[in-house]
Design a protein around this motif. Structure first.
Motif, mmCIF file in Angstrom:
data_model
loop_
_atom_site.group_PDB
_atom_site.id
_atom_site.type_symbol
_atom_site.label_atom_id
_atom_site.label_comp_id
_atom_site.label_asym_id
_atom_site.label_seq_id
_atom_site.Cartn_x
_atom_site.Cartn_y
_atom_site.Cartn_z
ATOM 1 N N ASP A 118 -14.660 -12.824 -8.968
ATOM 2 C CA ASP A 118 -13.726 -12.108 -7.660
ATOM 3 C C ASP A 118 -13.457 -10.960 -8.119
ATOM 4 O OD1 ASP A 118 -12.363 -11.983 -5.511
ATOM 5 O OD2 ASP A 118 -11.131 -13.653 -5.609
ATOM 6 N N THR A 119 -13.606 -9.625 -7.384
ATOM 7 C CA THR A 119 -12.721 -8.461 -7.749
ATOM 8 C C THR A 119 -11.783 -8.396 -6.750
ATOM 9 O OG1 THR A 119 -14.217 -7.334 -6.304
ATOM 10 C CG2 THR A 119 -14.975 -7.600 -8.760
ATOM 11 N N ASN A 120 -11.551 -9.067 -5.875
ATOM 12 C CA ASN A 120 -10.701 -8.949 -4.904
ATOM 13 C C ASN A 120 -9.024 -9.399 -5.666
ATOM 14 O OD1 ASN A 120 -9.148 -8.060 -2.634
ATOM 15 N ND2 ASN A 120 -9.764 -10.100 -1.630
ATOM 16 N N ILE A 121 -8.732 -8.571 -6.599
ATOM 17 C CA ILE A 121 -7.433 -8.905 -7.352
ATOM 18 C C ILE A 121 -6.744 -7.639 -7.577
ATOM 19 C CG2 ILE A 121 -8.625 -10.963 -8.337
ATOM 20 C CD1 ILE A 121 -8.975 -9.609 -10.840
ATOM 21 N N GLU A 122 -5.332 -7.819 -7.690
ATOM 22 C CA GLU A 122 -4.446 -6.942 -7.993
ATOM 23 C C GLU A 122 -4.870 -5.883 -9.170
ATOM 24 O OE1 GLU A 122 0.002 -6.737 -7.129
ATOM 25 O OE2 GLU A 122 -1.711 -7.838 -6.250
ATOM 26 N N ASN A 124 -7.151 -3.656 -9.052
ATOM 27 C CA ASN A 124 -8.116 -2.912 -8.741
ATOM 28 C C ASN A 124 -8.077 -1.963 -7.419
ATOM 29 O OD1 ASN A 124 -9.720 -4.346 -10.799
ATOM 30 N ND2 ASN A 124 -10.602 -5.685 -9.366
ATOM 31 N N PRO A 126 -8.922 -0.176 -4.011
ATOM 32 C CA PRO A 126 -9.229 -0.676 -2.751
ATOM 33 C C PRO A 126 -10.903 -0.896 -2.803
ATOM 34 C CG PRO A 126 -7.635 0.710 -2.249
ATOM 35 C CD PRO A 126 -7.671 0.699 -3.747
ATOM 36 N N ASP A 128 -13.051 -1.260 -5.278
ATOM 37 C CA ASP A 128 -13.385 -2.330 -6.215
ATOM 38 C C ASP A 128 -13.113 -3.748 -5.704
ATOM 39 O OD1 ASP A 128 -14.780 0.079 -7.705
ATOM 40 O OD2 ASP A 128 -12.800 0.306 -9.051
ATOM 41 N N ARG A 129 -12.210 -3.578 -4.989
ATOM 42 C CA ARG A 129 -11.807 -5.122 -4.504
ATOM 43 C C ARG A 129 -13.001 -5.414 -3.531
ATOM 44 N NH1 ARG A 129 -5.260 -5.777 -4.352
ATOM 45 N NH2 ARG A 129 -5.890 -7.645 -3.524
ATOM 46 N N GLU A 130 -13.527 -4.440 -3.063
ATOM 47 C CA GLU A 130 -14.588 -4.755 -1.955
ATOM 48 C C GLU A 130 -16.035 -5.258 -2.658
ATOM 49 O OE1 GLU A 130 -14.589 -2.080 1.417
ATOM 50 O OE2 GLU A 130 -12.686 -3.016 1.972
ATOM 51 N N LYS A 133 -17.053 -8.348 -1.284
ATOM 52 C CA LYS A 133 -16.516 -8.548 0.121
ATOM 53 C C LYS A 133 -17.856 -8.870 0.934
ATOM 54 C CE LYS A 133 -14.108 -6.682 3.894
ATOM 55 N NZ LYS A 133 -13.259 -5.382 4.220
#
Ligand SMILES: *Cc1c(COP(=O)(O)O)cnc(C)c1O
Length: 553
Positions: A118-122, A124, A126, A128-130, A133
């Motif tokens: 999971d890259t949707n973490i604090e 990163n 925006p 890269d959080r996706e 996705k």
């Protein structure tokens, strides 16, 4: 704490349960079934995959047949535990933090962990959080970033979790091939130090389906992790994930006999074997079929190969029929919630459901409407389901036409298109239909597994000879019907008409009469023989073959 694994199975998608949209289709369903078999068989395995915020989407079908595809909201924390570790990968020169969730897949012998990256973490950015996705969404650069996270990030996550020694790194499709780059880095860039620990499953019988990236883009996204000799490994002109995986694997295989041959021809000079896919028998059998098999095939839960010895003559027809009718009743009840036509328990019911893509030819049965009316009038009802990719306008048009036909043909044959195909709907269909219809363009279906799920429930296949059905039909032609000949399609359009006509002929002279003929003895005998086929087409057998050929240490 140092830990070992016999196999780490890397897959871009996995189908575990309907509420977790972490898969798109057959590739992910296979990964789930293989892992379930590993857990049942007590194998020391783990799976590395991606925590997609949006895997397959929620399909809505409007009365005119048009569709919308909406993101599904789900919360990983409802199903999994967050692991404490995070690791870092570099994409486009930036550090991206990768966390993981652990799903515990419980089997008869063991619990196998499935790690969802999971890259949707604090911390990163925006963008890269996706990265985690959309499954198969986005452009080439996004796909490469996803593959960096899965492959390189996956190996690093295993190390962070304490897995030092892994017998085999298994790449389920080329998406995972970048794992070899991290292994190369760890092992002083010696190919010969990496190859003995890797195995590769290819799933795509058409060249265009294989991931290929421009080297300029690859250098930009992957950066220093690309070794100096990448062109030797992955192709001179562009980076082929398939070639990279083949060249750094000890063993490569396709997913059916015919697919192994097609893949071998596509990559001359390489060695490509085959291990035919299977299904997890306990996941895909209806409660009534389970009960029937507990009685007549003792031991089948732990060892589904005993189904091959099923004594068909000893099982009373009525028990088989009653088990089937119970599943059919559930299906009819569900279908009748979605259509004004009254679907009938006693009418021959054909189901055809799958991801809608052109090569699967979902409209073949509508090729000649006059013939369809002639063979089906008042005797056949048809259930369809299947999602198109949100950006595949062509396939959405196919679905729309099929929906519209359900009204234009209503005086002749009842047709319904169920929205939002998922494993729960699949389970209803593969157990409750009478016939499972599959009409792919020959040599385009790598294996297919839904037909095996149908067999397990005594639902009879009516299918083109492609993928697994070439083997299934050859093992026992009494277990279902074939459409068309074995010859490969020289001219796709001519073959379409020939296949369609053969489909009508089979329906008219074989399927319909057998279904309605007196006591259905012949039909029920076919049902038992279909069940018997799953003595081979199950994932326990796949895992045994993997252990003999792919996971040897
Ligand atoms: C089994 C299954 C598939 C794969 O089926 P095919 O034979 O490849 O069409 C896809 N989606 C779901 C929900 C399934 O259960």
């Amino acid at each position: 704490m140092k830990k070992n694994l016999k196999v780490a199975y890397f897959s871009m998608e996995i189908g575990i349960r309907s509420e977790m949209p972490t898969y798109a289709g057959g590739l992910g369903m296979l990964a789930g079934d293989i892992m379930r078999s590993c857990a049942d068989m007590g194998l020391n395995a783990a799976c590395i995959t991606m925590c997609w915020q949006h895997g397959y989407m929620k399909q809505k079908i409007y009365p005119d047949g048009s569709q919308s595809y909406a993101d599904r909201q789900w919360n990983p924390a409802d199903f999994m535990k967050r692991v404490d570790e995070t690791i870092t990968v570099t994409v486009e020169g930036r550090d991206v933090k990768v966390g993981a969730w652990m799903y515990e897949l419980e089997g008869m012998e063991k619990t196998v962990p499935v790690f969802f990256l999971d890259t949707n973490i604090e911390g990163n950015q925006p963008g890269d959080r996706e990265i985690t996705k959309y499954l198969y969404g986005g452009d080439g650069a996004m796909r490469l970033k996803q593959e960096v996270v899965l492959g390189i990030g996956g190996v690093r996550m295993l190390r962070a979790l304490g897995y030092e020694h892994v017998g085999t790194y298994h790449m389920n499709e080329g998406h995972a091939a970048l794992l070899t780059l991290e292994l190369l880095r760890e092992r002083g860039y010696e190919d010969s130090a990496v190859r003995p620990n890797c195995a590769f499953t290819t799933h795509t019988p058409v060249k265009a389906g294989h991931d290929v990236f421009d080297y300029g883009l690859a250098h930009y996204v992957v950066g220093d992790m690309l070794p100096w000799h990448i062109q030797k490994l992955a192709g001179q002109d562009s980076l082929s994930m398939t070639l990279l995986a083949i060249h750094l694997s000890r063993y490569t295989h396709g997913v059916s006999k015919i697919h192994g041959e097609v893949s071998q021809a596509m990559f001359p000079g390489e060695t490509i074997d085959h291990i035919t896919n299977g299904v997890h028998h306990l996941t895909w059998s209806s409660p009534e079929i389970k009960e029937l098999l507990d009685k007549h095939a003792p031991g089948w839960r732990g060892d589904p190969s005993v189904l091959s010895d099923l004594k068909c003559d000893d099982i009373p027809d009525k028990e088989v029929w009653d088990a089937h009718q119970a599943a059919k009743k559930r299906l009819m009840e569900e279908v009748n919630k979605h259509t004004a036509f009254d679907f009938d328990m006693d009418m021959l019911t054909i189901a055809s459901a799958r991801r809608v893509v052109p090569y699967k030819r979902p409209e073949l049965i509508y090729n000649n409407l006059e013939r369809l009316k002639e063979v089906a009038h008042g005797q056949v009802q048809i259930i369809h389901a299947g999602n198109a990719h949100p950006s595949d306008v062509f396939s959405q048009g196919v679905i729309q036409r099929m929906v519209q036909r359900s009204s234009s043909l209503k005086d002749h044959v009842k047709i319904v298109y169920l929205e939002n195909y998922n494993p729960d709907i699949a389970r209803l269909l593969i157990s409750g239909a009478d016939v499972w219809l599959n009409t792919p363009t020959r040599l385009h279906e790598a294996s297919g597994t839904s037909g095996m799920k149908a067999c397990l429930n005594g639902v009879l296949n009516l299918s083109t000879l492609d993928g697994w059905w070439i083997e299934g039909y050859s093992m026992d032609p009494e277990s279902g019907w074939r459409i068309g000949s074995m010859a490969s399609a020289a001219d796709v359009e001519t073959h379409r008409a020939v296949d369609a006509e053969d489909l009508y002929t089979q329906l008219q002279y074989e399927v319909v009469p057998e279904y309605y003929y007196k006591d259905r003895t012949r039909w029920i005998r076919r049902m038992k023989r279909a069940i018997r086929l799953v003595g081979f087409f199950n994932t326990h057998r796949c895992v045994k073959e993997y252990m003999e050929k792919a996971w040897v240490e």
